[in-house]
Design an enzyme around this catalytic site. Structure first.
Site, short mmCIF file in Angstrom:
data_model
loop_
_atom_site.label_atom_id
_atom_site.label_comp_id
_atom_site.label_asym_id
_atom_site.label_seq_id
_atom_site.Cartn_x
_atom_site.Cartn_y
_atom_site.Cartn_z
N CYS A 96 20.16 70.55 55.84
CA CYS A 96 21.25 70.19 54.92
C CYS A 96 21.08 70.85 53.57
O CYS A 96 21.94 70.76 52.71
CB CYS A 96 21.42 68.68 54.79
SG CYS A 96 20.26 67.83 53.72
N CYS B 180 21.47 67.43 49.88
CA CYS B 180 20.81 66.14 49.95
C CYS B 180 20.41 65.70 48.53
O CYS B 180 19.72 66.44 47.84
CB CYS B 180 19.57 66.24 50.83
SG CYS B 180 18.87 64.65 51.24
N CYS C 152 21.11 65.69 58.63
CA CYS C 152 21.50 67.06 58.96
C CYS C 152 22.98 67.20 58.58
O CYS C 152 23.60 66.23 58.17
CB CYS C 152 21.22 67.43 60.42
SG CYS C 152 22.16 66.56 61.66
#
Length: 142
Positions: free
Chosen positions: A86, A90, A12
């Site tokens: 996120c 990522c 996150c």
């Protein structure tokens, strides 16, 4: 001995709430059967104290955990990458299993708002264990 345990990474933004709670549940329920990591694209200075409190209520101690920065290596070494808000930050590696768990962010929330987030994470972690073919070994907290 080669690594044969599934490796799961929870991501996150701040690595201070959702991903830490998910990692705590998976480590507790899977024991040594799964390698558990968590990280954040922009880690906070400390874990959300309300998330720590919510997890303590179900017998999981996150007080010694610290937010960690997301690295390409952590993603590359993981079999399953679970993101929690996120977005595009990522890194993507072909052959990895990616899931995005839509969960409210506990940041700035009181304990009454964080408990249902915690319980939702626990339910998803139990489903993940089942999908990985791993029997829970830890106490399946109520």
């Amino acid at each position: 001995m080669p690594e044969s345990r599934p490796q799961v990474l929870f991501v996150c933004v701040h690595n201070a709430g959702r991903s830490q709670m998910a990692a705590g549940f998976l480590a507790d329920l899977a024991g040594d059967a799964v390698e558990v990591r968590s990280a954040g694209s922009m880690p906070a200075e400390q874990i959300n104290p309300i998330a720590v409190q919510a997890m303590a209520e179900v017998g999981i101690d996150l007080r010694s955990e610290v937010p960690k920065v997301l690295t390409d290596q952590a993603v590359e070494e993981s079999d399953v990458v679970i993101t929690m808000g996120c977005g595009d930050t990522c890194p993507y590696f072909p052959g990895k299993r990616y899931e995005d768990w839509k969960l409210d962010d506990p940041a700035g929330q009181g304990i009454d708002a964080v408990r249902p987030i915690r319980d939702g994470i626990r339910n998803r972690v139990r489903l993940l264990l089942d999908e990985l073919g791993v029997d829970p070994v830890g106490p399946a907290h109520p």
